[in-house]
Design a protein around this motif. Structure first.
Motif, short mmCIF file in Angstrom:
data_model
loop_
_atom_site.label_atom_id
_atom_site.label_comp_id
_atom_site.label_asym_id
_atom_site.label_seq_id
_atom_site.Cartn_x
_atom_site.Cartn_y
_atom_site.Cartn_z
N ASP A 29 0.56 -1.10 0.38
CA ASP A 29 -0.10 -0.15 -0.36
C ASP A 29 0.96 1.12 -0.02
OD1 ASP A 29 -2.54 1.29 -0.33
OD2 ASP A 29 -2.62 1.29 2.23
N VAL A 30 2.10 1.04 -0.61
CA VAL A 30 2.52 2.25 -0.57
C VAL A 30 2.93 2.45 -2.06
CG1 VAL A 30 5.63 2.88 -0.78
CG2 VAL A 30 4.30 1.84 0.78
N GLY A 31 2.41 3.88 -2.87
CA GLY A 31 2.96 3.46 -4.24
C GLY A 31 3.78 3.39 -5.39
N ARG A 32 3.61 3.34 -6.09
CA ARG A 32 4.68 2.90 -6.55
C ARG A 32 5.76 3.98 -7.75
NH1 ARG A 32 5.65 3.31 -12.00
NH2 ARG A 32 4.02 3.69 -12.79
N GLN A 33 5.48 4.74 -7.58
CA GLN A 33 6.53 6.12 -7.93
C GLN A 33 6.90 6.53 -6.42
OE1 GLN A 33 6.85 7.76 -10.61
NE2 GLN A 33 8.76 9.08 -9.47
N THR A 34 6.36 6.62 -5.87
CA THR A 34 7.20 6.95 -3.76
C THR A 34 8.17 5.58 -4.15
OG1 THR A 34 5.14 7.71 -3.58
CG2 THR A 34 6.24 6.76 -1.63
N ILE A 35 8.31 4.54 -4.07
CA ILE A 35 9.06 2.97 -4.38
C ILE A 35 10.56 3.25 -5.07
CG2 ILE A 35 9.55 0.98 -4.44
CD1 ILE A 35 6.62 0.32 -3.25
#
Length: 61
Positions: A29-35
């Motif tokens: 539940d963490v954004g792909r862009q954030t990762i």
């Protein structure tokens, strides 16, 4: 510290070829862009983001 987290996250993903960024994003539940930004060292993750990634990966970053 961010570079250490990024290295550990990259190593964890390297050890799990079945886990894509998209799958990690969905499961944690963490954004792909954030990762992606974290892997690039482009920002400081908040504590909740790190906790979610650690829980999903089953390791300390």
């Amino acid at each position: 510290m961010v570079q250490t987290i990024a290295r550990r996250l990259d190593a964890a993903l390297g050890e799990r070829p079945d886990l894509s960024l998209r799958a990690l994003a969905t499961q944690s539940d963490v954004g792909r862009q954030t990762i992606g930004d974290l892997l690039a060292g482009a920002g400081w993750p908040d504590v909740l983001t790190v906790c979610r990634l650690e829980r999903t990966l089953g390791l300390a970053l």
